[in-house]
Write a protein that holds these residues in place. Structure first.
Motif, PDB file in Angstrom:
ATOM      1  N   CYS A  18     -35.536 -12.044  63.941  1.00  0.00           N
ATOM      2  CA  CYS A  18     -35.403 -12.747  65.223  1.00  0.00           C
ATOM      3  C   CYS A  18     -34.272 -13.765  65.183  1.00  0.00           C
ATOM      4  CB  CYS A  18     -36.711 -13.433  65.585  1.00  0.00           C
ATOM      5  SG  CYS A  18     -38.008 -12.287  66.049  1.00  0.00           S
ATOM      6  N   LEU A  19     -34.177 -14.495  64.083  1.00  0.00           N
ATOM      7  CA  LEU A  19     -33.082 -15.461  63.950  1.00  0.00           C
ATOM      8  C   LEU A  19     -31.729 -14.765  63.917  1.00  0.00           C
ATOM      9  CD1 LEU A  19     -34.600 -17.970  61.371  1.00  0.00           C
ATOM     10  CD2 LEU A  19     -34.254 -18.328  63.818  1.00  0.00           C
ATOM     11  N   SER A  20     -31.663 -13.603  63.297  1.00  0.00           N
ATOM     12  CA  SER A  20     -30.414 -12.842  63.273  1.00  0.00           C
ATOM     13  C   SER A  20     -30.063 -12.325  64.658  1.00  0.00           C
ATOM     14  CB  SER A  20     -30.530 -11.676  62.295  1.00  0.00           C
ATOM     15  OG  SER A  20     -30.706 -12.152  60.998  1.00  0.00           O
ATOM     16  N   PHE A  21     -31.067 -11.908  65.432  1.00  0.00           N
ATOM     17  CA  PHE A  21     -30.824 -11.466  66.799  1.00  0.00           C
ATOM     18  C   PHE A  21     -30.216 -12.599  67.616  1.00  0.00           C
ATOM     19  CE2 PHE A  21     -31.981 -10.663  71.207  1.00  0.00           C
ATOM     20  CZ  PHE A  21     -31.691  -9.312  71.344  1.00  0.00           C
ATOM     21  N   VAL A  22     -30.809 -13.786  67.508  1.00  0.00           N
ATOM     22  CA  VAL A  22     -30.283 -14.959  68.230  1.00  0.00           C
ATOM     23  C   VAL A  22     -28.889 -15.306  67.715  1.00  0.00           C
ATOM     24  CG1 VAL A  22     -30.649 -17.412  68.650  1.00  0.00           C
ATOM     25  CG2 VAL A  22     -32.555 -15.836  68.799  1.00  0.00           C
ATOM     26  N   VAL A  82     -26.443 -12.952  69.285  1.00  0.00           N
ATOM     27  CA  VAL A  82     -26.159 -13.339  70.669  1.00  0.00           C
ATOM     28  C   VAL A  82     -25.177 -14.498  70.691  1.00  0.00           C
ATOM     29  CG1 VAL A  82     -27.171 -14.349  72.752  1.00  0.00           C
ATOM     30  CG2 VAL A  82     -28.337 -12.478  71.600  1.00  0.00           C
ATOM     31  N   GLY A  83     -25.416 -15.487  69.840  1.00  0.00           N
ATOM     32  CA  GLY A  83     -24.520 -16.647  69.786  1.00  0.00           C
ATOM     33  C   GLY A  83     -23.119 -16.279  69.331  1.00  0.00           C
ATOM     34  N   ALA A  84     -23.038 -15.448  68.323  1.00  0.00           N
ATOM     35  CA  ALA A  84     -21.719 -15.033  67.831  1.00  0.00           C
ATOM     36  C   ALA A  84     -20.972 -14.214  68.876  1.00  0.00           C
ATOM     37  CB  ALA A  84     -21.876 -14.233  66.541  1.00  0.00           C
ATOM     38  N   SER A  85     -21.703 -13.385  69.602  1.00  0.00           N
ATOM     39  CA  SER A  85     -21.064 -12.561  70.627  1.00  0.00           C
ATOM     40  C   SER A  85     -20.605 -13.392  71.818  1.00  0.00           C
ATOM     41  CB  SER A  85     -22.017 -11.472  71.096  1.00  0.00           C
ATOM     42  OG  SER A  85     -21.387 -10.608  71.998  1.00  0.00           O
ATOM     43  N   PHE A  89     -32.132  -5.525  57.693  1.00  0.00           N
ATOM     44  CA  PHE A  89     -32.785  -5.873  58.957  1.00  0.00           C
ATOM     45  C   PHE A  89     -32.001  -6.959  59.692  1.00  0.00           C
ATOM     46  CE2 PHE A  89     -36.811  -3.913  57.456  1.00  0.00           C
ATOM     47  CZ  PHE A  89     -37.089  -3.160  58.586  1.00  0.00           C
ATOM     48  N   CYS A  90     -31.500  -7.926  58.958  1.00  0.00           N
ATOM     49  CA  CYS A  90     -30.751  -9.019  59.593  1.00  0.00           C
ATOM     50  C   CYS A  90     -29.445  -8.514  60.202  1.00  0.00           C
ATOM     51  CB  CYS A  90     -30.485 -10.128  58.586  1.00  0.00           C
ATOM     52  SG  CYS A  90     -31.965 -11.034  58.112  1.00  0.00           S
ATOM     53  N   VAL A  91     -28.729  -7.662  59.496  1.00  0.00           N
ATOM     54  CA  VAL A  91     -27.464  -7.122  60.009  1.00  0.00           C
ATOM     55  C   VAL A  91     -27.713  -6.265  61.254  1.00  0.00           C
ATOM     56  CG1 VAL A  91     -25.573  -5.516  59.472  1.00  0.00           C
ATOM     57  CG2 VAL A  91     -26.255  -7.235  57.808  1.00  0.00           C
ATOM     58  N   GLY A 136     -28.429  -7.888  68.841  1.00  0.00           N
ATOM     59  CA  GLY A 136     -28.327  -9.090  69.666  1.00  0.00           C
ATOM     60  C   GLY A 136     -26.967  -9.212  70.328  1.00  0.00           C
ATOM     61  N   ALA A 137     -25.920  -8.926  69.572  1.00  0.00           N
ATOM     62  CA  ALA A 137     -24.571  -8.991  70.128  1.00  0.00           C
ATOM     63  C   ALA A 137     -24.376  -7.924  71.203  1.00  0.00           C
ATOM     64  CB  ALA A 137     -23.542  -8.821  69.010  1.00  0.00           C
TER      65      ALA A 137
END
Length: 92
Positions: free
Chosen positions: A14-18, A21-24, A59-61, A67-68
């Motif tokens: 979930c933190l990686s998804f967020v 989104v932030g990086a994108s 999973f994080c990648v 997310g992006a």
């Protein structure tokens, strides 16, 4: 499996998804690059299933790539709606 290991994987995903989104929102990556990162994540999960730390990174990648991609999809929809609203104002 350790107690709480599944919840930690879910938390980091979930933190990686967020984070994706932030990086994108800061940098707009190409969709081919996002697809490559997603495939890399699936590759890490599939082929290194015994090594739990590598699976967590996979999973994080994959979650960050999703997310992006989700941010870009929503952003394109928002821009299209704004454009159509502006076009309607100019016609009247």
């Amino acid at each position: 499996m350790n107690e709480g290991a599944a919840s930690k994987i879910f938390l980091f995903s979930c933190l990686s998804f967020v984070g994706g989104v932030g990086a994108s929102s800061l940098v707009t990556p190409r969709q081919t690059a996002l697809l490559a990162f997603f495939i890399l994540g699936i590759f890490l999960i599939s082929f290194f299933w015994k090594n739990k730390k590598v699976v967590l990174v996979g999973f994080c990648v994959a979650s960050a790539a999703l997310g992006a991609f989700r941010f870009q999809w929503v952003q394109a929809d928002v821009l299209a709606k704004e454009f159509s609203v502006e076009n309607e104002k100019e016609e009247t």
